[in-house]
Each structure stands twice: as C-alpha cells, then as structure tokens.
Design a protein around this motif. Structure first.
Motif, mmCIF file in Angstrom:
data_model
loop_
_atom_site.group_PDB
_atom_site.id
_atom_site.type_symbol
_atom_site.label_atom_id
_atom_site.label_comp_id
_atom_site.label_asym_id
_atom_site.label_seq_id
_atom_site.Cartn_x
_atom_site.Cartn_y
_atom_site.Cartn_z
ATOM 1 N N SER A 99 0.801 -1.222 0.000
ATOM 2 C CA SER A 99 0.000 0.000 0.000
ATOM 3 C C SER A 99 0.837 1.276 0.000
ATOM 4 C CB SER A 99 -0.928 0.015 1.218
ATOM 5 O OG SER A 99 -0.177 0.166 2.400
ATOM 6 N N GLY A 100 2.108 1.188 0.410
ATOM 7 C CA GLY A 100 2.955 2.377 0.490
ATOM 8 C C GLY A 100 2.732 3.180 1.763
ATOM 9 N N ASP A 101 1.860 2.687 2.664
ATOM 10 C CA ASP A 101 1.606 3.380 3.929
ATOM 11 C C ASP A 101 2.865 3.368 4.789
ATOM 12 O OD1 ASP A 101 -1.000 3.726 3.138
ATOM 13 O OD2 ASP A 101 -1.791 2.052 4.331
ATOM 14 N N ALA A 102 3.143 4.519 5.409
ATOM 15 C CA ALA A 102 4.312 4.631 6.289
ATOM 16 C C ALA A 102 3.862 4.567 7.749
ATOM 17 C CB ALA A 102 5.043 5.934 6.028
ATOM 18 N N VAL A 103 4.586 3.807 8.545
ATOM 19 C CA VAL A 103 4.317 3.728 9.981
ATOM 20 C C VAL A 103 5.645 3.764 10.727
ATOM 21 C CG1 VAL A 103 2.119 2.480 9.877
ATOM 22 C CG2 VAL A 103 4.252 1.207 9.908
ATOM 23 N N THR A 104 5.587 4.209 11.985
ATOM 24 C CA THR A 104 6.773 4.239 12.838
ATOM 25 C C THR A 104 6.436 3.522 14.130
ATOM 26 O OG1 THR A 104 7.499 6.332 11.896
ATOM 27 C CG2 THR A 104 8.426 5.721 14.032
ATOM 28 N N TYR A 105 7.285 2.587 14.528
ATOM 29 C CA TYR A 105 7.087 1.843 15.771
ATOM 30 C C TYR A 105 8.365 1.873 16.596
ATOM 31 C CZ TYR A 105 3.025 -0.399 13.542
ATOM 32 O OH TYR A 105 1.826 -0.656 12.923
ATOM 33 N N GLN A 106 8.187 1.887 17.919
ATOM 34 C CA GLN A 106 9.312 1.651 18.811
ATOM 35 C C GLN A 106 9.087 0.282 19.430
ATOM 36 O OE1 GLN A 106 9.808 4.130 22.332
ATOM 37 N NE2 GLN A 106 11.935 3.502 22.521
ATOM 38 N N ILE A 107 10.128 -0.533 19.459
ATOM 39 C CA ILE A 107 10.041 -1.881 20.020
ATOM 40 C C ILE A 107 10.318 -1.777 21.517
ATOM 41 C CG2 ILE A 107 10.963 -4.231 19.946
ATOM 42 C CD1 ILE A 107 11.806 -3.598 16.997
ATOM 43 N N GLN A 117 0.409 4.905 20.720
ATOM 44 C CA GLN A 117 1.620 5.729 20.848
ATOM 45 C C GLN A 117 2.738 5.209 19.944
ATOM 46 O OE1 GLN A 117 2.599 5.642 25.011
ATOM 47 N NE2 GLN A 117 0.857 6.906 25.590
ATOM 48 N N GLY A 118 2.448 4.199 19.126
ATOM 49 C CA GLY A 118 3.451 3.652 18.223
ATOM 50 C C GLY A 118 4.469 2.770 18.926
ATOM 51 N N LYS A 119 4.092 2.209 20.071
ATOM 52 C CA LYS A 119 4.999 1.336 20.830
ATOM 53 C C LYS A 119 4.471 -0.092 20.748
ATOM 54 C CE LYS A 119 6.344 5.031 23.873
ATOM 55 N NZ LYS A 119 7.142 5.252 25.031
ATOM 56 N N ILE A 120 5.278 -0.985 20.154
ATOM 57 C CA ILE A 120 4.847 -2.378 20.015
ATOM 58 C C ILE A 120 5.699 -3.286 20.894
ATOM 59 C CG2 ILE A 120 3.869 -2.095 17.709
ATOM 60 C CD1 ILE A 120 6.463 -3.345 16.584
ATOM 61 N N VAL A 122 7.905 -6.292 22.192
ATOM 62 C CA VAL A 122 9.009 -7.049 21.600
ATOM 63 C C VAL A 122 8.544 -8.457 21.199
ATOM 64 C CG1 VAL A 122 9.900 -7.913 23.802
ATOM 65 C CG2 VAL A 122 11.471 -7.597 21.889
ATOM 66 N N SER A 123 7.462 -8.941 21.813
ATOM 67 C CA SER A 123 6.973 -10.280 21.486
ATOM 68 C C SER A 123 5.869 -10.266 20.431
ATOM 69 C CB SER A 123 6.471 -10.979 22.759
ATOM 70 O OG SER A 123 5.417 -10.248 23.320
ATOM 71 N N SER A 124 5.524 -9.096 19.903
ATOM 72 C CA SER A 124 4.487 -9.010 18.865
ATOM 73 C C SER A 124 5.019 -9.565 17.544
ATOM 74 C CB SER A 124 4.043 -7.563 18.676
ATOM 75 O OG SER A 124 5.066 -6.813 18.050
ATOM 76 N N PRO A 125 4.116 -10.020 16.664
ATOM 77 C CA PRO A 125 4.560 -10.551 15.363
ATOM 78 C C PRO A 125 5.385 -9.543 14.550
ATOM 79 C CG PRO A 125 2.255 -11.106 15.747
ATOM 80 C CD PRO A 125 2.671 -10.179 16.852
ATOM 81 N N VAL A 126 4.994 -8.272 14.578
ATOM 82 C CA VAL A 126 5.730 -7.253 13.810
ATOM 83 C C VAL A 126 7.145 -7.103 14.361
ATOM 84 C CG1 VAL A 126 5.823 -4.818 13.161
ATOM 85 C CG2 VAL A 126 3.639 -6.014 13.124
ATOM 86 N N ALA A 127 7.263 -6.964 15.688
ATOM 87 C CA ALA A 127 8.589 -6.794 16.294
ATOM 88 C C ALA A 127 9.468 -8.020 16.056
ATOM 89 C CB ALA A 127 8.460 -6.521 17.787
ATOM 90 N N ARG A 128 8.901 -9.209 16.187
ATOM 91 C CA ARG A 128 9.689 -10.429 15.960
ATOM 92 C C ARG A 128 10.197 -10.490 14.526
ATOM 93 N NH1 ARG A 128 5.506 -13.418 18.839
ATOM 94 N NH2 ARG A 128 5.011 -14.402 16.855
ATOM 95 N N ALA A 129 9.397 -9.982 13.575
ATOM 96 C CA ALA A 129 9.827 -9.969 12.170
ATOM 97 C C ALA A 129 10.921 -8.930 11.934
ATOM 98 C CB ALA A 129 8.636 -9.695 11.258
ATOM 99 N N LEU A 130 10.931 -7.857 12.734
ATOM 100 C CA LEU A 130 11.902 -6.770 12.532
ATOM 101 C C LEU A 130 13.249 -7.031 13.198
ATOM 102 C CD1 LEU A 130 9.561 -3.693 13.155
ATOM 103 C CD2 LEU A 130 10.415 -4.530 10.956
#
Length: 158
Positions: A99-107, A117-120, A122-130
C-alpha cells in the motif's frame, strides 16, 4: 525469574504508577472501606463490597508492578550501538510494500506497549519480524489477513 526488558521511559512510567497506587489509590480505598463500614450491616452493603473489590485490584496491581520493576532489565535506546540493526528499544520507520503506507514503531517491553503511541511489544509478530534486520531490508509479518511485507526505511535509537 526471567528478566523483563523495559526502556528507561517505560520503567519511569511504572515507577510513577506505583507511587500513585501507593500514595493516592490505596489511601482512598481504605477511606471508602471505612466509610462503608460505618453504615452498619456489611452483608448487604454494596459500597463495602465495591470498595473491597477495588482494594483487591489495587493491591494486585501494586504486586504486579513491583514484580515487573524488580525483574526489569532497563535498556536505554540512546546507549545502544547496534550498527543500524533493529533491536529492543529501537524506533523503526516502515513502509508497507503493497500500500505504500508509512508507519513508525518503537520496540518496547510488554508492559509499556501501546499501539496508539506507536509502541509495540518485543513479542508481537511485527517486532519479531523486525528484530535483527537493517534499513533497506524487507520484513515479512504473518498477519490475520495473510503475509504483509514492510520495508525498513530507517532505524533510530532515541
């Protein structure tokens, strides 16, 4: 018990909550219990039951926060030297490949995660992938709707 990773800000948030629970919430619920007791018969006293239930919740939360803080491994993202790698505490700018959507996360640690607040966690699927990837890499995240791909635009330690 295992160490619980927390950022400096997350640990400070928990300390603030613990202080509020002990100095504000606990005394006010004790007052409410005393007030309800003064009304007489406790067997049919809804205020007393509600105050006792609230007291149980507050005491449980105090124990939970104290346990987390006593087992915390506090990590300051500013002091990390991860050579641009996604690690705990890093702030990561992502772009959805489709989609080209931009997001910002802090692990961050589980206790401080807050998606608004954009805080994910460390055990979430997104954080584990990053974790372990660098800017320019593509992370594949297993989402309920299928695999999503995110390109890592930037990794910061703030």
């Amino acid at each position: 018990m295992n160490k619980i990773p927390l950022t400096v800000a997350g640990a400070e948030q928990l300390r603030t909550e613990l202080h509020r629970l002990k100095t504000v919430e606990r005394p006010s619920v004790i007052e409410a219990i005393a007030e309800a007791r003064s009304h007489g018969d406790l067997s049919e006293n809804a205020e007393y039951d509600a105050a006792k239930e609230r007291q149980g919740f507050i005491e449980g939360r105090i124990k939970e926060v104290e346990g987390t803080l006593s087992n915390a491994q506090i990590i300051d993202p500013k002091l990390l030297d991860a050579d641009g790698r996604c690690v705990f505490g890093a702030t990561v700018d992502l772009e959805d490949v489709d989609s080209g959507d931009a997001v910002t996360y802090q692990i961050v640690g589980e206790d401080e995660a807050n998606i608004k607040q954009g805080k994910i966690s460390v055990s979430s699927p997104v954080a584990r992938a990053l974790i372990g990837k660098y800017a320019g890499d593509v992370a594949e995240v297993q989402a309920p709707g299928g695999v999503r791909e995110y390109e890592i635009v930037d990794v910061r330690y703030e």
